[in-house]
Design an enzyme around this catalytic site. Structure first.
Site, PDB file in Angstrom:
ATOM      1  N   ARG A 179       0.872  -1.170   0.000  1.00  0.00           N
ATOM      2  CA  ARG A 179       0.000   0.000   0.000  1.00  0.00           C
ATOM      3  C   ARG A 179       0.911   1.222   0.000  1.00  0.00           C
ATOM      4  O   ARG A 179       2.032   1.186   0.520  1.00  0.00           O
ATOM      5  CB  ARG A 179      -0.885   0.023   1.233  1.00  0.00           C
ATOM      6  CG  ARG A 179      -1.803  -1.190   1.380  1.00  0.00           C
ATOM      7  CD  ARG A 179      -2.590  -1.111   2.683  1.00  0.00           C
ATOM      8  NE  ARG A 179      -3.493  -2.254   2.847  1.00  0.00           N
ATOM      9  CZ  ARG A 179      -3.187  -3.374   3.491  1.00  0.00           C
ATOM     10  NH1 ARG A 179      -1.979  -3.494   4.044  1.00  0.00           N
ATOM     11  NH2 ARG A 179      -4.060  -4.355   3.594  1.00  0.00           N
ATOM     12  N   LYS A 205      -2.063  -2.455   7.977  1.00  0.00           N
ATOM     13  CA  LYS A 205      -3.263  -2.017   8.672  1.00  0.00           C
ATOM     14  C   LYS A 205      -3.345  -2.654  10.049  1.00  0.00           C
ATOM     15  O   LYS A 205      -2.964  -3.805  10.232  1.00  0.00           O
ATOM     16  CB  LYS A 205      -4.508  -2.401   7.855  1.00  0.00           C
ATOM     17  CG  LYS A 205      -4.718  -1.542   6.618  1.00  0.00           C
ATOM     18  CD  LYS A 205      -6.047  -1.867   5.959  1.00  0.00           C
ATOM     19  CE  LYS A 205      -6.338  -0.936   4.787  1.00  0.00           C
ATOM     20  NZ  LYS A 205      -7.645  -1.224   4.159  1.00  0.00           N
ATOM     21  N   HIS A 273      -2.366   2.619  -6.244  1.00  0.00           N
ATOM     22  CA  HIS A 273      -2.964   1.426  -5.640  1.00  0.00           C
ATOM     23  C   HIS A 273      -3.198   0.332  -6.683  1.00  0.00           C
ATOM     24  O   HIS A 273      -3.196  -0.856  -6.355  1.00  0.00           O
ATOM     25  CB  HIS A 273      -4.276   1.773  -4.950  1.00  0.00           C
ATOM     26  CG  HIS A 273      -4.742   0.715  -3.996  1.00  0.00           C
ATOM     27  ND1 HIS A 273      -4.066   0.425  -2.823  1.00  0.00           N
ATOM     28  CD2 HIS A 273      -5.790  -0.151  -4.043  1.00  0.00           C
ATOM     29  CE1 HIS A 273      -4.693  -0.552  -2.189  1.00  0.00           C
ATOM     30  NE2 HIS A 273      -5.725  -0.930  -2.902  1.00  0.00           N
ATOM     31  N   ARG A 276      -0.572  -2.294  -6.731  1.00  0.00           N
ATOM     32  CA  ARG A 276      -0.744  -3.389  -5.755  1.00  0.00           C
ATOM     33  C   ARG A 276      -1.650  -4.462  -6.348  1.00  0.00           C
ATOM     34  O   ARG A 276      -1.385  -5.664  -6.212  1.00  0.00           O
ATOM     35  CB  ARG A 276      -1.326  -2.815  -4.470  1.00  0.00           C
ATOM     36  CG  ARG A 276      -1.670  -3.821  -3.380  1.00  0.00           C
ATOM     37  CD  ARG A 276      -2.035  -3.047  -2.123  1.00  0.00           C
ATOM     38  NE  ARG A 276      -2.805  -3.823  -1.159  1.00  0.00           N
ATOM     39  CZ  ARG A 276      -2.281  -4.569  -0.208  1.00  0.00           C
ATOM     40  NH1 ARG A 276      -0.966  -4.683  -0.125  1.00  0.00           N
ATOM     41  NH2 ARG A 276      -3.044  -5.216   0.663  1.00  0.00           N
ATOM     42  N   HIS A 299      -3.551  -9.341   3.766  1.00  0.00           N
ATOM     43  CA  HIS A 299      -4.996  -9.426   3.917  1.00  0.00           C
ATOM     44  C   HIS A 299      -5.345 -10.279   5.133  1.00  0.00           C
ATOM     45  O   HIS A 299      -4.783 -11.363   5.317  1.00  0.00           O
ATOM     46  CB  HIS A 299      -5.640 -10.061   2.680  1.00  0.00           C
ATOM     47  CG  HIS A 299      -5.679  -9.147   1.499  1.00  0.00           C
ATOM     48  ND1 HIS A 299      -5.839  -9.591   0.199  1.00  0.00           N
ATOM     49  CD2 HIS A 299      -5.602  -7.790   1.403  1.00  0.00           C
ATOM     50  CE1 HIS A 299      -5.838  -8.558  -0.629  1.00  0.00           C
ATOM     51  NE2 HIS A 299      -5.692  -7.459   0.080  1.00  0.00           N
ATOM     52  N   TYR A 308      -8.775 -11.524  -6.756  1.00  0.00           N
ATOM     53  CA  TYR A 308      -7.792 -11.565  -7.828  1.00  0.00           C
ATOM     54  C   TYR A 308      -7.954 -12.807  -8.691  1.00  0.00           C
ATOM     55  O   TYR A 308      -7.564 -12.812  -9.862  1.00  0.00           O
ATOM     56  CB  TYR A 308      -6.382 -11.459  -7.247  1.00  0.00           C
ATOM     57  CG  TYR A 308      -6.175 -10.131  -6.570  1.00  0.00           C
ATOM     58  CD1 TYR A 308      -6.079  -8.966  -7.314  1.00  0.00           C
ATOM     59  CD2 TYR A 308      -6.149 -10.035  -5.185  1.00  0.00           C
ATOM     60  CE1 TYR A 308      -5.930  -7.737  -6.696  1.00  0.00           C
ATOM     61  CE2 TYR A 308      -5.999  -8.810  -4.560  1.00  0.00           C
ATOM     62  CZ  TYR A 308      -5.894  -7.664  -5.323  1.00  0.00           C
ATOM     63  OH  TYR A 308      -5.769  -6.448  -4.708  1.00  0.00           O
TER      64      TYR A 308
END
Length: 328
Positions: A179, A205, A273, A276, A299, A308
């Site tokens: 990110r 995150k 982004h 990514r 994730h 994806y």
């Protein structure tokens, strides 16, 4: 950058405290503290939650005629929540923005219930409008390489170290699937010297850490930038610097990509982004397994990474339709 995010989160919290009824403000303050300490949400995420709850309370105040206190929240009916949703829908067009404030209100209501302060059953009784899922739009391998090539911007009136910096950041986004906040949050000490390691620890995150590989070519670009940078890159300070020596702003990277989009003829979906997304899609297309890609991207859920697989399937179907003689 982290201090700036913290300051923005503090301002959003102050706005929420000022705009809510006193008893609601006190509970909201405890709720935001729980988000920070128990759920370990980043300042940027807490800022969004605070702003979204303020939006909900403001719309609700317009509906019931006064800022809602705790008693008013507990007395809500589903029709009141539907009225607030309708009011929000009239303000914004983007479906995800329409519904984001409802997620904040529900999180706040769960906190109320945990603390024994009452239930806001109307928030769970009303279903949020379904939002159509959109697939990520990656860029091609060649375009990703071009975006990370300083020569693509050779005609721009920019200092060479700035072009080297932008090429290093963009190549890192694509080469490691970071990110933009993760890349710009790196310190000088986080990056190994070329030939002395090929992995970095990234803070993602929720302040979760993960280890990701860095390609030798990307490490070389970062080393080129570090050598050209006119500012001293102290080990415990930001690796990527702005024109005045402070931490590099994400907006500067976004503008750099926007400028290259025009020269390369890329669509507006080609953003930092999107690199990514490209990292994940291209790995999957070349045999990478979803579980490994999930770990590389950071994730929390495999379901997030599975989008994806849909992107890759869509690309295969498009190729089949365009090339197979019986598909026409």
């Amino acid at each position: 950058m982290a201090s700036t995010d913290a300051q923005k989160a503090a301002r959003a919290e102050d706005a929420l405290m000022a705009g809510a009824a006193p008893d609601v403000a006190a509970v909201a303050k405890a709720w935001l503290a729980r988000l920070a300490h128990e759920r370990r949400l980043s300042p940027k995420t807490r800022e969004a939650y605070a702003r979204d709850l303020l939006v909900f309370l403001g719309l609700l105040a317009g509906h019931i005629g006064a800022p809602p206190d705790m008693a008013a929240l507990g007395a809500l009916h589903p029709r009141d929540v539907r009225a607030v949703i309708a009011a929000r829908r009239a303000e914004v067009i983007e479906p995800r923005t329409q519904m984001r404030f409802l997620a904040a209100a529900r999180s706040f209501a769960r906190h109320m219930e945990r603390e024994g302060l009452g239930k806001v059953g109307a928030l769970t009784a009303v279903k949020a409008p379904r939002i159509a899922k959109t697939l990520p739009r990656p860029v091609s391998v060649d375009d990703a390489r071009a975006l990370g090539n300083a020569d693509t911007r050779a005609g721009e009136n920019r200092e060479p170290w700035v072009l080297a910096r932008d090429a290093a950041v963009i190549s890192l986004l694509y080469g490691s699937g970071l990110r933009i906040s993760e890349a710009l949050g790196l310190h000088r000490r986080d990056m190994p010297e070329p030939g002395r390691g090929d992995q970095i620890i990234v803070h993602g995150k929720g302040n979760k850490t993960r280890m990701v590989p860095v390609l030798p070519g990307v490490l070389a670009l970062i080393d080129d930038y570090a050598r050209a940078c006119p500012y001293e890159l102290e080990p415990d300070r930001a690796l990527f610097r702005g024109a005045k020596g402070g931490p590099l702003s994400p907006r500067i990277v976004q503008l750099a990509v926007e400028r290259m989009r025009g020269s390369l003829g890329l669509p507006d979906s080609a953003t930092p982004h999107a690199l990514r997304h490209s990292f994940a899609t291209h790995l999957l297309a070349r045999g990478g397994d979803l579980r490994s890609i999930q770990e590389l991207l950071g994730h929390a859920s495999l379901a997030t990474t599975q989008i994806y697989a849909a992107v890759d399937s869509a690309a295969l179907m498009a190729a089949w339709k365009s090339a197979h003689p019986r598909a026409r």
